[in-house]
Each structure stands twice: as structure tokens, then as C-alpha cells.
Design a protein around this motif. Sequence first.
Motif, mmCIF file in Angstrom:
data_model
loop_
_atom_site.group_PDB
_atom_site.id
_atom_site.type_symbol
_atom_site.label_atom_id
_atom_site.label_comp_id
_atom_site.label_asym_id
_atom_site.label_seq_id
_atom_site.Cartn_x
_atom_site.Cartn_y
_atom_site.Cartn_z
ATOM 1 N N LYS A 79 0.795 -1.219 0.000
ATOM 2 C CA LYS A 79 0.000 0.000 0.000
ATOM 3 C C LYS A 79 0.832 1.277 0.000
ATOM 4 O O LYS A 79 0.373 2.300 -0.487
ATOM 5 N N ILE A 132 -6.091 0.425 -1.998
ATOM 6 C CA ILE A 132 -5.531 0.672 -0.669
ATOM 7 C C ILE A 132 -6.494 0.212 0.415
ATOM 8 O O ILE A 132 -6.093 -0.409 1.403
ATOM 9 N N CYS A 136 -5.543 -2.724 2.997
ATOM 10 C CA CYS A 136 -5.430 -2.338 4.407
ATOM 11 C C CYS A 136 -6.464 -3.019 5.293
ATOM 12 O O CYS A 136 -6.306 -3.054 6.501
#
Length: 142
Positions: A79, A132, A136
Motif C-alpha cells: 500500500k 488501498i 489495508c
Amino acid sequence: MSKMTNVNSSLAYEILLYLNSFYLGMFFVCEVAMGILKAINVTYPENALLTEAGIFCTLCLVEVIRIFLGRRGNLASKKVPVFFSVILTIPSAVGVCYFLIYQTYILRLEYIWCAVMLMFHALEFVFAILFILTVCKSHRYE
């Protein structure tokens, strides 16, 4: 379902970055050609041509770094490089907007090139954020 979203956003993001890398080359060649054409046929105010050339070179450098970081982070499912790619989208889009709006002389063809580049930026921004968020997300195994 989460894994499917990760794969879909990652694939779409990679395709957009791949296409944008080719579009950037075409954009660079066409803008240089148009700059030469305008420099020969139109008189520029003092230092305006050099200023626009400097902004254009900076834009191309930022765009190359942005695409490189995005592809590297996407392929490795990391990321941080993708996050920096998203951050670099802002100055890149501002540079394209400069050529779209504030350039000394703007040709109609440049409107089209810049609009397509901004479309790439917007789509890549959306898919990078999706990527992302899916990377995450904490995984719960049940």
C-alpha cells in the motif's frame, strides 16, 4: 467477496496504469511537437516559453514516478508505493490543468489530450483508493 474486490480493483488499477504509461509517451511526443509548432509560429511573452517547458518537463517526471510507484505497489500488493502514487496524482493533475487552462496559447487538440489525461488521473485515483482500502482491510479468518 473481499478477495474478489481486491482482485478486481487491483486488475483495473493495473490496466489503467499500463494504458496511461503508453498514453504518457504519446502525450509527451504530441505536446513537444505542438510546443515546437507554437514556438515557430507564435510570439511568446518574455520567458513564457521557458516557463511552460519547465512545467511540462516537471509534469512528465512526476507522471513517470507516479506510474512507476503505482505499478510497483500494485504488483507487490503493497500500500505504501500506491499511497505515494495517489499523493503524486495531485501535482500531476494540477500540471495537466495548467496546460488545459492557463497555458499562454492553447490549441483545441490540447484540450482533448489534457482531458483524456485528467480522465486517467480520476479513474486511477478511484481504483488506487479502492486498492488501498482492500489491502489495508484486516482479514478475519473464521
